[in-house]
Design a protein around this motif. Structure first.
Motif, PDB file in Angstrom:
ATOM      1  N   ARG A 144      40.703 -15.846  31.309  1.00 26.80           N
ATOM      2  CA  ARG A 144      41.062 -17.059  30.580  1.00 26.80           C
ATOM      3  C   ARG A 144      42.285 -17.730  31.213  1.00 26.80           C
ATOM      4  N   LEU A 175      41.882 -20.091  34.236  1.00 19.69           N
ATOM      5  CA  LEU A 175      41.487 -21.477  34.033  1.00 19.69           C
ATOM      6  C   LEU A 175      42.704 -22.388  33.914  1.00 19.69           C
ATOM      7  N   GLY A 220      35.591 -15.253  28.081  1.00 23.77           N
ATOM      8  CA  GLY A 220      35.110 -16.619  28.277  1.00 23.77           C
ATOM      9  C   GLY A 220      33.984 -16.691  29.291  1.00 23.77           C
ATOM     10  N   GLN A 221      33.600 -15.526  29.822  1.00 24.84           N
ATOM     11  CA  GLN A 221      32.508 -15.493  30.790  1.00 24.84           C
ATOM     12  C   GLN A 221      31.334 -14.710  30.206  1.00 24.84           C
ATOM     13  N   VAL A 222      30.190 -14.871  30.842  1.00 28.24           N
ATOM     14  CA  VAL A 222      29.006 -14.136  30.402  1.00 28.24           C
ATOM     15  C   VAL A 222      28.824 -12.938  31.328  1.00 28.24           C
ATOM     16  N   PRO A 266      23.480  -8.809  32.931  1.00 32.22           N
ATOM     17  CA  PRO A 266      22.694  -9.549  33.918  1.00 32.22           C
ATOM     18  C   PRO A 266      22.537 -11.031  33.575  1.00 32.22           C
ATOM     19  N   TYR A 267      23.038 -11.444  32.403  1.00 32.33           N
ATOM     20  CA  TYR A 267      22.826 -12.841  31.986  1.00 32.33           C
ATOM     21  C   TYR A 267      23.771 -13.778  32.707  1.00 32.33           C
ATOM     22  N   GLY A 268      24.984 -13.298  32.976  1.00 37.30           N
ATOM     23  CA  GLY A 268      25.972 -14.103  33.685  1.00 37.30           C
ATOM     24  C   GLY A 268      26.455 -13.394  34.929  1.00 37.30           C
ATOM     25  N   GLU A 269      27.675 -13.715  35.339  1.00 34.57           N
ATOM     26  CA  GLU A 269      28.155 -13.235  36.635  1.00 34.57           C
ATOM     27  C   GLU A 269      29.175 -12.099  36.544  1.00 34.57           C
ATOM     28  N   MET A 300      26.503 -15.548  19.066  1.00 37.77           N
ATOM     29  CA  MET A 300      25.885 -16.413  20.074  1.00 37.77           C
ATOM     30  C   MET A 300      24.927 -15.628  20.969  1.00 37.77           C
ATOM     31  N   MET A 301      25.255 -14.374  21.252  1.00 37.99           N
ATOM     32  CA  MET A 301      24.416 -13.558  22.126  1.00 37.99           C
ATOM     33  C   MET A 301      23.317 -12.823  21.348  1.00 37.99           C
ATOM     34  N   GLY A 302      23.158 -13.166  20.078  1.00 40.29           N
ATOM     35  CA  GLY A 302      22.014 -12.636  19.333  1.00 40.29           C
ATOM     36  C   GLY A 302      22.240 -11.298  18.638  1.00 40.29           C
ATOM     37  N   PHE A 317      17.968 -15.925  21.519  1.00 43.43           N
ATOM     38  CA  PHE A 317      19.395 -16.226  21.596  1.00 43.43           C
ATOM     39  C   PHE A 317      19.786 -16.458  23.050  1.00 43.43           C
ATOM     40  N   VAL A 318      21.064 -16.659  23.263  1.00 43.52           N
ATOM     41  CA  VAL A 318      21.544 -17.050  24.593  1.00 43.52           C
ATOM     42  C   VAL A 318      21.055 -16.125  25.731  1.00 43.52           C
ATOM     43  N   PRO A 319      21.083 -14.789  25.564  1.00 43.88           N
ATOM     44  CA  PRO A 319      20.663 -13.943  26.697  1.00 43.88           C
ATOM     45  C   PRO A 319      19.235 -14.225  27.160  1.00 43.88           C
ATOM     46  N   LEU A 369      19.065 -17.571  28.932  1.00 48.84           N
ATOM     47  CA  LEU A 369      19.630 -17.523  30.284  1.00 48.84           C
ATOM     48  C   LEU A 369      18.649 -16.883  31.264  1.00 48.84           C
ATOM     49  N   MET A 370      17.960 -15.830  30.827  1.00 48.26           N
ATOM     50  CA  MET A 370      16.991 -15.183  31.711  1.00 48.26           C
ATOM     51  C   MET A 370      15.798 -16.105  31.973  1.00 48.26           C
ATOM     52  N   LYS A 417      16.836 -18.698  34.442  1.00 47.03           N
ATOM     53  CA  LYS A 417      16.875 -18.162  35.808  1.00 47.03           C
ATOM     54  C   LYS A 417      15.464 -18.124  36.407  1.00 47.03           C
ATOM     55  N   ILE A 437      30.140 -22.158  28.528  1.00 49.54           N
ATOM     56  CA  ILE A 437      28.895 -21.408  28.313  1.00 49.54           C
ATOM     57  C   ILE A 437      27.829 -22.310  27.682  1.00 49.54           C
TER      58      ILE A 437
END
Lengths: 298, 229
Positions: free
Chosen positions: A72, A75, A114-116, A119-122, A187-189, B70-72, B75-76, B79, B115
């Motif tokens: 964070r 940034l 603040g990042q994902v 495997p969904y993000g980096e 947010m990520m379920g 949801f978001v995951p 995102l997949m 991709k 995001i």
């Protein structure tokens, strides 16, 4: 020494503080600027917010370090200042608590990267863990009593933060809360039940929900978690409603009375550590504190 | 990739369905195989895009809107869609396929949250839009330069902070000053926003999530092009 457990044993519940950023913005923090740098630039203003929450009845207070991890701070080109801003924040809060006969708990606040995560993000799990460990190291070395991980949406990121903190101190108590603001999930379920089941093996001192779309949402989260495990100490730290923009400035509509009502409902749903999040002020925490005192004396 | 299925044996309609399933499950390699097979069968790149990838991402978008995905998962899926798009993009240009539309998107000045904004960018690409993503902390000049350079249909602005959302007004005022406001559709989004705010600052629409952003973009483009009234 005052601990979350000692307060729980004495009164059966714990009052936490409310928003830091919201109050700092009214003390002159510019939009978009990171509140964490004020730990170094304006320590008196940060201390004044802590003192106001203490006076309002807060028994656990969070350091001004929500965005104090390297990802964070990067940034704002302040990634090299993790140790500095976190140690300063812990020292400010520790001093406020010392001045008040150590009658409150110092919680070291850790927010999301603040990042994902992959495997969904980096961001890899290991990178996340290292970043959180670095922040926890600064907070713990400056003497926080507990690590408070909040506003999380990804269970793996919570695990990275918990493991990062434990890497620094194997026995530091950890509290962790997630934000269930998307169709009753994070947010990520992640559902409240899933959060409870997945995080319990990490042995948190307490877990629960914070932030999100106002008080009603969190009461439901607490009910669901309490139904799965009535023995877990649950945390409710709701926003003071959803902000509306009035003449270009955000206004949170939930009044102190509304938040007092939410606090009692959260308690009835099973929460035992209760406070507020974005948009709240010492007035809200005072109302929460008074309402819970009245309710539990009945 | 699933060795059980020999896609050369499938009907074209079945492969299109397979693409939708594989997008839903975020299986990039499988999507690429199916895209190539359809192209081998002389389906136009545009039809592969619209009947395969765009149709598949629409299902993903609907289930995201309804809280099933949801978001995951999104995102997949995005991709996987991108992997298919990499094959199609040069062919679409070559064949002069019609453009669904184009968008410049960014998180406004002072705000570093990306995001949700990236999710919108991906879903818009999934719907066939050409998206220029300006990243975070974007000021009015950067938005306007990109709009001029790329001559886009849509401007998308995002903010997660109540303290940064008012900057959207600054950008819209700058668009008016530059005489660009009338030619562009302005969509805004982000956790603290709502419809009343979008109206107050003179945006064309508030989009609650990425799926709504795609629906709104399509509708407003159709209106703009005179296909809807």
């Amino acid at each position: 020494m005052t601990t979350i457990q000692s307060i729980l044993e004495k009164s059966g519940y714990v009052i936490t503080d409310g928003a830091m950023g919201t109050v700092l913005f009214s003390s002159g923090l510019d939009q978009g600027d990171p509140p964490e740098l004020w730990n170094v630039d304006y320590p008196d203003r940060v201390a004044a917010v802590h003192q106001a929450y203490y006076d309002a009845g807060a028994q656990v207070m969070l350091t001004n370090t929500f965005g104090g991890n390297r990802y964070r701070l990067m940034l704002h080109n302040a990634q090299d200042r993790v140790a500095e801003v976190n140690q300063a924040a812990a020292a400010i809060l520790r001093e406020v608590v010392s001045k008040n006969d150590n009658q409150a708990v110092v919680a070291g606040d850790i927010g999301p990267s603040g990042q994902v995560l992959t495997p969904y993000g980096e961001l890899s799990f290991q990178e996340a863990k290292e970043g959180f460990a670095q922040q926890a190291e600064a907070l713990i070395s400056a003497g926080v009593d507990v690590i408070w991980i909040e506003t999380m949406s990804d269970l793996e990121e919570v695990r990275a933060a918990v493991e990062g903190a434990r890497q620094v101190s194997a026995d530091i108590p950890v509290v962790t809360t997630m934000t269930f603001d998307t169709h009753g999930h994070t947010m990520m379920g992640v559902s409240p039940e899933q959060a409870l089941e997945t995080l319990t093996p990490l042995r948190p001192l307490a877990l629960g929900g914070n932030c999100g779309n106002g008080p009603e949402e969190i009461i439901e989260v607490i009910q669901k978690m309490h139904a799965v495990d009535p023995d877990m100490t649950l945390v409710a730290k709701a926003n003071a409603g959803i902000p509306e923009l009035v003449k270009g400035r955000p206004v949170y509509r939930a009044s102190p009375a509304t938040m007092a009502d939410y606090a009692v409902k959260s308690y009835q749903a099973g929460a035992r550590i209760i406070g507020a999040c974005c948009g709240s002020t010492p007035d809200h925490v005072k109302a929460i504190s008074q309402a819970l005192a009245a309710h539990t004396q009945r | 990739m699933n060795d059980e299925i020999d896609i050369s044996q499938l009907e074209t309609a079945e492969i299109l369905e397979l693409i939708q399933d594989d997008l839903y499950d975020g299986l990039a390699d499988e999507v690429v195989v199916s895209v190539k097979e359809l192209l081998n069968r002389d389906m136009t790149p545009y039809d592969v895009l619209t009947q395969g990838l765009v149709a598949g991402m629409a299902v993903v978008g609907n289930d995201f809107r309804d809280g099933i995905l949801f978001v995951p998962e999104v995102l997949m899926a995005a991709k996987a869609m991108k992997a298919g798009m990499e094959i199609l993009r040069p062919l679409l240009v070559e064949t002069g396929a019609p453009q669904v539309g184009s968008m410049v998107i960014g998180t406004v000045k002072g705000d570093i949250h990306d995001i949700g904004k990236n999710l919108v960018a991906m879903m818009m690409e999934g719907a066939g839009f050409n998206v220029i993503n300006l990243g975070i902390n974007t000021d009015a000049d950067a938005f306007i330069d990109a709009i001029r350079e790329h001559n886009v249909d849509i401007l998308g602005m995002s903010a997660l902070l109540t303290t940064t959302m008012p900057y959207m007004q600054v950008v819209i005022d700058a668009l008016k000053d530059q005489g660009l406001r009338e030619q562009i559709i302005v969509l805004v989004g982000g956790a603290p926003l709502n419809e009343a705010f979008a109206e107050e600052i003179g945006a064309d629409a508030y989009c609650r999530d990425a799926a709504v952003a795609v629906e709104t973009a399509k509708k407003l483009i159709a209106i703009k092009r005179g296909q809807l009234t």
